[in-house]
Design an enzyme around this catalytic site. Structure first.
Site, short mmCIF file in Angstrom:
data_model
loop_
_atom_site.label_atom_id
_atom_site.label_comp_id
_atom_site.label_asym_id
_atom_site.label_seq_id
_atom_site.Cartn_x
_atom_site.Cartn_y
_atom_site.Cartn_z
N ASP A 31 -29.34 20.18 -38.84
CA ASP A 31 -29.04 19.06 -37.94
C ASP A 31 -27.66 19.30 -37.30
OD1 ASP A 31 -29.14 16.62 -36.66
OD2 ASP A 31 -28.35 15.52 -38.38
N ASP A 37 -31.97 18.28 -31.75
CA ASP A 37 -30.92 18.95 -32.53
C ASP A 37 -31.26 19.10 -34.00
OD1 ASP A 37 -30.60 16.29 -33.40
OD2 ASP A 37 -28.50 16.66 -33.82
N GLU A 38 -32.54 18.95 -34.35
CA GLU A 38 -32.86 18.80 -35.77
C GLU A 38 -34.23 19.39 -36.09
OE1 GLU A 38 -32.80 14.62 -36.59
OE2 GLU A 38 -33.59 14.92 -38.60
N1 DCP Z 1 -29.38 10.10 -29.89
C1 DCP Z 1 -29.60 9.08 -28.95
N2 DCP Z 1 -29.76 7.78 -29.35
C2 DCP Z 1 -29.72 7.47 -30.68
C3 DCP Z 1 -29.52 8.48 -31.64
C4 DCP Z 1 -29.35 9.79 -31.21
O1 DCP Z 1 -29.64 9.36 -27.76
N3 DCP Z 1 -29.89 6.20 -31.06
C5 DCP Z 1 -29.16 11.47 -29.42
C6 DCP Z 1 -27.69 11.78 -29.33
C7 DCP Z 1 -27.40 12.67 -30.48
C8 DCP Z 1 -28.73 13.35 -30.73
O2 DCP Z 1 -29.72 12.42 -30.31
O3 DCP Z 1 -26.36 13.60 -30.19
C9 DCP Z 1 -28.94 13.73 -32.18
O4 DCP Z 1 -28.96 12.58 -33.01
P1 DCP Z 1 -28.31 12.56 -34.44
O5 DCP Z 1 -28.78 11.33 -35.13
O6 DCP Z 1 -28.53 13.88 -35.13
O7 DCP Z 1 -26.75 12.35 -34.17
P2 DCP Z 1 -25.63 13.40 -33.80
O8 DCP Z 1 -26.13 14.80 -33.81
O9 DCP Z 1 -24.98 12.97 -32.55
O10 DCP Z 1 -24.57 13.19 -34.97
P3 DCP Z 1 -24.65 13.66 -36.50
O11 DCP Z 1 -23.49 14.59 -36.68
O12 DCP Z 1 -24.50 12.41 -37.30
O13 DCP Z 1 -25.97 14.34 -36.70
MG MG Z 2 -27.31 15.56 -35.37
#
Ligand code: DCP
Ligand code: MG
Length: 524
Positions: free
Chosen positions: A112, A207-208
């Site tokens: 992730d 991203d996951e």
């Molecule tokens: N995303 C979005 N709306 C949300 C959650 C996520 O548009 N409610 C998008 C933005 C994030 C991406 O999806 O960058 C990946 O979600 P993650 O939950 O993996 O969050 P991040 O990668 O940003 O942060 P983390 O380091 O907690 O994984």
């Molecule tokens: Mg993420």
């Protein structure tokens, strides 16, 4: 219905671990009694969880024992006998398997990216590095936070938070729109790296992913090496950080990757390790337990994973199939397999827009539908899919949302989508609108359904004739050259900006028409 108990009444409950506890009723509201225990602690429970006398509890316990027996007869794996739980069985099965073959049954990696959208933006514009960066809407707009950098998280900002709230918490943050096309391209580069180490990959988001490395790594030592290489390559080649979990199951791998975020690696090789790690954590640590399920469990006095282990029949009763699954998860049991993603598994392809100001001009909405339909066609083309239904989604100014659908012959032509969406739009209540969206659903690749006939091929060439004419008309009314700029309009956030421009232009034109009319009358 009148409340059975009144404030001040003494009641008894069966708490986690089947202990009987005495409590006093404080109040009754919304179907729940707020009660306080002798030690000052409190909780909210429904009437069926409260007993007037201790003797009533004995009767209830007897009833439960019978349910337990019945359940464990029906499902032998769900034995509620604490002496010999499924954890023991699962742990020993894994141990035996490892001893026999020297190889765990499954090795799963969950990867992730850290603060994905925000990290990509900071990478491409170094002046944003180390700053509280919030991706989503601008504070002056309507909208939510998509994600934010870890620096912004310190202020309490998080994904899905209203942008105004984020601004209140972090007024000095840098706010930006996201660029979905760019993140998609990065995601494809990530897949290239991940897939080099896995026999199967299941993408959960851009991203996951879960990677099945059972056959490629064979041992956890090797899986750990893979994780290090993936992290290093992601850093060297794409200048981004990720967190990785390695485990015997998908759910444990997901928990593991969160464990040392950001830029971490954590390993959970056996069900025993998993249970030891999470046993005293809130039930939300378990996959699929969101705030609603957690609230349900909490209201029954079930707060931790241990409480689930000790109240399996109650959890199964309360949550049905999901509850049964959770009782297994709470004991570390999860043998689900990595299932590679197929584009046609996606439920729908859609595009929607929230207007910065509400709209009640339905002829303007029809122009918006033209662009949304083309956008859906382009997305469907990219994934090689066709839909057998068109959906129109509307959110009115009062936040009430409706969706309307129509079945069509398998298609992804923007003309067809537009035509059907128009019919649907004509039938919905014409009130002030905040959001409009169009999509196709019941997806498949046409090859699965039928061979293209010659007539089909001819009609494909004819496609989008109606839209062609509509775009010409729109060129005139908005003074924008839509037809020659389609690629630009549908990349990044330009569609959103274009539609906002159209909305403002439309508003000023209809305003001028009205005042113009007045002047004419005054003149006459
Ligand atoms: N995303 C979005 N709306 C949300 C959650 C996520 O548009 N409610 C998008 C933005 C994030 C991406 O999806 O960058 C990946 O979600 P993650 O939950 O993996 O969050 P991040 O990668 O940003 O942060 P983390 O380091 O907690 O994984
Ligand atoms: Mg993420």
């Amino acid at each position: 219905m009148a409340a059975k108990y009144r404030p001040g009444d003494t009641v008894y409950i069966i708490s986690a671990g089947n202990r009987i506890e005495e409590a006093v009723v404080l109040k009754y509201a919304g179907g729940f009694y707020t009660i306080r225990f002798a030690d000052g602690g409190g909780t909210k429970l429904r009437e069926n969880r409260l007993f007037l006398k201790r003797e009533d509890i004995d009767k209830e316990t007897e009833k439960r024992r019978n349910i337990n027996n019945a359940l464990s007869l029906r499902r032998p794996s769900m034995a509620f006998d604490k002496e010999k739980t499924d954890t023991d069985t699962a742990v020993s099965a894994v141990k035996q398997e490892t001893e026999r073959t020297g190889k765990p049954e499954q090795i799963i990696i969950h990867v992730d990216m850290d603060a994905f959208y925000a990290s990509v933006e900071a990478r491409d514009n170094p002046s944003l590095k180390g700053k509280p960066l919030i991706i989503g809407s601008l504070p002056s707009e309507r909208g939510v936070v998509a994600t934010c950098s870890y620096e912004a998280r310190k202020y309490g900002v998080h994904s899905a938070m209203n942008i105004k709230e984020a601004y209140r918490l972090c007024p000095h943050g840098i706010y930006m729109h996201g660029n979905h096309e760019k993140y998609k391209r990065v995601s494809e580069q990530l897949h290239q790296i991940w897939n080099a180490y896995a026999s199967k990959s299941e993408y959960l988001a851009l991203d996951e992913a879960y990677l099945d490395v059972t056959d490629t790594a064979v041992t956890f030592e090797k899986a750990c090496e893979f994780a290090k290489i993936i992290k290093k390559r992601t850093k060297d080649e794409l200048h981004l950080n990720c967190s990785i979990g390695g485990a015997y199951s998908k759910t444990a791998a997901k928990t593991a990757s969160e464990e040392k975020k950001p830029d971490g690696y954590y390993e959970i090789p056996t069900p025993e390790d998993y249970v030891n790690l999470i046993i005293d954590r809130d039930v939300r640590v378990l996959y699929t337990v969101g705030s609603k399920t957690a609230a349900k469990l909490h209201s029954e006095g079930i707060h931790t994973v241990r409480d689930i282990q000790n109240n399996q029949e109650k959890v199964a009763e309360l949550l049905g199939k999901q509850g049964w699954w959770l009782t297994r998860l709470a004991r570390g049991i999860d043998d689900s397999k990595v299932t590679p993603y197929k584009p046609e598994d996606a439920k729908s392809i859609s595009r929607e827009i929230t207007f910065q100001e509400n709209v009640n001009d339905f002829s303007f909405l029809k122009d918006v539908l033209v662009l949304l339909a083309i956008s859906v066609e382009r997305r469907a083309q990219r994934s090689g899919l066709f839909g057998k239904g068109v959906t129109l989604k509307i959110t009115y100014a009062d936040m009430k949302s409706i969706t309307r659908s129509k079945t069509i012959e398998s298609s992804r032509s923007a003309d067809k989508i537009y035509e059907q969406a128009l019919l649907l739009l004509d039938r919905v209540p014409h009130k002030t609108i905040r959001l409009i969206g169009v999509g196709i659903h019941s997806l498949s690749s046409r090859e699965d359904d039928k061979q293209l006939s010659f007539a089909d091929l001819l009609s494909e060439q004819d496609e989008n004739k109606i839209l062609d004419a509509r775009l010409d008309a729109m060129n005139k009314s908005y003074g924008l050259d839509f037809k020659n700029n389609l690629d630009k309009i549908f990349s990044g956030e330009t569609l959103y900006k274009t539609i906002e421009y159209m909305r403002k232009k439309n508003k000023s034109v209809s305003y001028k028409t009205k005042t113009g009319g007045l002047h004419e009358r005054n003149k006459g």
